[in-house]
Write an enzyme that holds these catalytic residues in place. Structure first.
Site, PDB file in Angstrom:
ATOM      1  N   ARG C  31       0.835  -1.213   0.000  1.00 21.76           N
ATOM      2  CA  ARG C  31       0.000   0.000   0.000  1.00 21.76           C
ATOM      3  C   ARG C  31       0.858   1.248   0.000  1.00 21.76           C
ATOM      4  O   ARG C  31       0.671   2.155  -0.798  1.00 21.76           O
ATOM      5  CB  ARG C  31      -0.892   0.012   1.249  1.00 21.76           C
ATOM      6  CG  ARG C  31      -2.012  -0.982   1.099  1.00 21.76           C
ATOM      7  CD  ARG C  31      -3.187  -0.705   1.993  1.00 21.76           C
ATOM      8  NE  ARG C  31      -3.936  -1.964   2.100  1.00 21.76           N
ATOM      9  CZ  ARG C  31      -4.392  -2.493   3.219  1.00 21.76           C
ATOM     10  NH1 ARG C  31      -4.252  -1.842   4.371  1.00 21.76           N
ATOM     11  NH2 ARG C  31      -5.032  -3.635   3.199  1.00 21.76           N
ATOM     12  N   ASN C  55      12.287 -14.556   2.045  1.00 19.89           N
ATOM     13  CA  ASN C  55      13.396 -15.336   2.585  1.00 19.89           C
ATOM     14  C   ASN C  55      12.990 -16.050   3.879  1.00 19.89           C
ATOM     15  O   ASN C  55      13.279 -17.240   4.054  1.00 19.89           O
ATOM     16  CB  ASN C  55      14.594 -14.418   2.827  1.00 19.89           C
ATOM     17  CG  ASN C  55      15.883 -15.197   3.051  1.00 19.89           C
ATOM     18  OD1 ASN C  55      16.089 -15.736   4.128  1.00 19.89           O
ATOM     19  ND2 ASN C  55      16.724 -15.303   2.036  1.00 19.89           N
ATOM     20  N   ARG C 104      20.641  -6.752   7.005  1.00 19.47           N
ATOM     21  CA  ARG C 104      20.167  -8.123   7.166  1.00 19.47           C
ATOM     22  C   ARG C 104      21.287  -9.063   7.594  1.00 19.47           C
ATOM     23  O   ARG C 104      21.024 -10.155   8.107  1.00 19.47           O
ATOM     24  CB  ARG C 104      19.527  -8.618   5.864  1.00 19.47           C
ATOM     25  CG  ARG C 104      20.490  -9.170   4.840  1.00 19.47           C
ATOM     26  CD  ARG C 104      19.854  -9.532   3.542  1.00 19.47           C
ATOM     27  NE  ARG C 104      20.763 -10.307   2.699  1.00 19.47           N
ATOM     28  CZ  ARG C 104      21.860  -9.846   2.139  1.00 19.47           C
ATOM     29  NH1 ARG C 104      22.224  -8.586   2.297  1.00 19.47           N
ATOM     30  NH2 ARG C 104      22.615 -10.638   1.386  1.00 19.47           N
TER      31      ARG C 104
END
Ligand SMILES: N[C@@H](CCC(=O)N[C@@H](CS)C(=O)NCC(=O)O)C(=O)O
Ligand SMILES: N[C@@H](CCC(=O)N[C@@H](CS)C(=O)NCC(=O)O)C(=O)O
Ligand SMILES: N[C@@H](CCC(=O)N[C@@H](CS)C(=O)NCC(=O)O)C(=O)O
Lengths: 135, 135, 135
Positions: C31, C55, C104
Site C-alpha cells: 500500500r 526469505n 540483514r
C-alpha cells in the site's frame, strides 16, 4: 515408537542438508555474478541457480509431508526409498537447471514421479486406516 | 493412536493434491503464454497465475502446521472442518487471482480468517495442555 | 505423551504468528509504495520488505522440521531455546533487511548459526536412536 519413524527423520535431515546446500549455492552465485539482494534477476546463469533453489524450496514441505504420511500410514521402508530417490532427483534437478534450462527436465520428471508415488502411498495408507477406524 | 490424526492426514493429502494442481496450472500457463523458465515475468495473465501459486505455496506449510496443532491439541473434527474450508478458499483464491487482481481479494479474506481460526485453536489447545502439564 | 512436545508446539505457534506479522508488513508496504499484485518489484524499500518476508518464508518449514526433530530426538528444552533464538534472529533479520541490505547480514549469520545447531542436534539425536534401535 520412535523406531517407526526414525528412518523418516533421517531422510528429512538429509533433505534439510540438501536445502542448505542449495541455499549456499545461491549465495555463491550471487557473489560470482554480482547480484546483490534484494535483486533476483541478472545473467541467465544466475537466474537458473536462483530459480532451481526457489523451485526445490517450494516443493520441500510437500515432499516432507508426503514422506511422513506415506511412512506412517503405509510403510516406513518404502517411503524411505522413495525419499532418497526424490532427494537424488532434486540434486540432479538443481545441477541440471544450473547448467541449462533443458537440463532440468529429465530430473524434474523423475522427482515428480517419485513425488506422485509418495502422495499415492500416503492416500492409500490413510484410506485403509480410515476404513479400519470408521467401518 | 492413528485414529486421532487420520482425518488431519486426509485433509493434508487433499492439500498436497491442490498444490500439485496449482503447479500444473503454472506449467500450462508457461506454455500458453510462452514464458520459459527461469523467467517469472510476462503478460499479466501469466503473472497472476504464477503469483497465485507462489502465494498458496508460501502459506501451505503454515496451513498444515496450524491444522495439525489445532487438530492434536484442540479438536480433530473442528480442525478438519477449518482445513476443508481453507482449501476451498484457496481454490477460489487461485482462480479468482488468475482472472483478475481484484478477484483474489474475497477468497483471500475468507481463507485468511479460517487460517486465523486454526492458529487461535492451536494456541488455545496448547495453552490448556501447558496448564495441565506444568501447573 | 503430549507433554514431550507441547513446548515445541508453542514455539511453532509463535513462529506462525511471526510469519503472519511479516506477511502483514508486506501488505502494508504494497500500500505504502503502491506496488499492486502481481508485481513484486518497485522501489528498493518495497523490494527489501518483500524479499525479507520471502526469505523468512523459504526457511520457515526448514526451521520447523529441524525444531521438531531436535526436540523429539534430542531434547525438547534445548530445541525450544534454539527455536526462540531463531525466531528472535528472524525478527531482527526482517527489520534489518527492511532498513538496508547490509542490515540483514548480522541477524542472518545469527539465525543461520542457530539453524545449524538445530540440524546438528536433530542429526545427533537421530543417529543415537538408530544405534539403539538397529545395533
Ligand atoms: N533465496 C535466497 C537464498 C540464499 C540466502 O538465504 N541468501 C541470504 C544471504 S545473500 C539472503 O539474505 N538473501 C536475501 C534474499 O533472499 O532476498 C537468496 O536469493 O539469496
Ligand atoms: N513455480 C513453478 C511451478 C511449476 C513447476 O514446478 N514448473 C517446473 C516445470 S516448467 C519447473 O521446473 N519450473 C522452473 C522454475 O520454477 O523456475 C514455475 O514457476 O514453473
Ligand atoms: N508474498 C505476499 C505476502 C502478503 C500477501 O499474502 N498478500 C496478499 C494480499 S496483497 C496477496 O494476495 N498477495 C498477492 C501475491 O502474493 O502475489 C505478497 O507479496 O503480497
Amino acid at each position: 515408537m520412535l523406531e517407526q519413524v526414525v528412518c523418516l527423520a533421517a531422510v528429512t535431515v538429509l533433505g534439510l542438508l540438501e536445502q542448505a546446500y542449495f541455499a549456499l549455492m545461491v549465495i555463491y552465485a550471487r557473489r560470482k555474478y554480482s547480484v546483490s539482494p534484494p535483486a533476483t534477476t541478472g545473467p541467465p546463469e544466475f537466474e537458473r541457480v536462483f530459480r532451481a533453489q526457489a523451485n526445490c524450496s517450494e516443493y520441500f514441505p510437500i515432499f516432507v509431508f508426503s514422506l511422513w504420511l506415506a511412512g506412517v500410514f503405509f510403510s516406513q521402508a518404502i517411503a524411505v526409498i522413495c525419499g532418497l530417490l526424490y532427494l537424488y532427483g532434486r540434486y540432479r534437478y538443481f545441477h541440471g537447471y544450473a547448467e541449462s534450462t533443458q537440463g532440468r527436465l529429465g530430473p524434474l520428471y523423475f522427482s515428480a514421479k517419485v513425488q506422485w508415488v509418495l502422495i499415492a502411498l500416503a492416500g492409500l495408507g490413510i484410506t485403509c486406516t480410515m476404513i479400519q477406524v470408521y467401518l
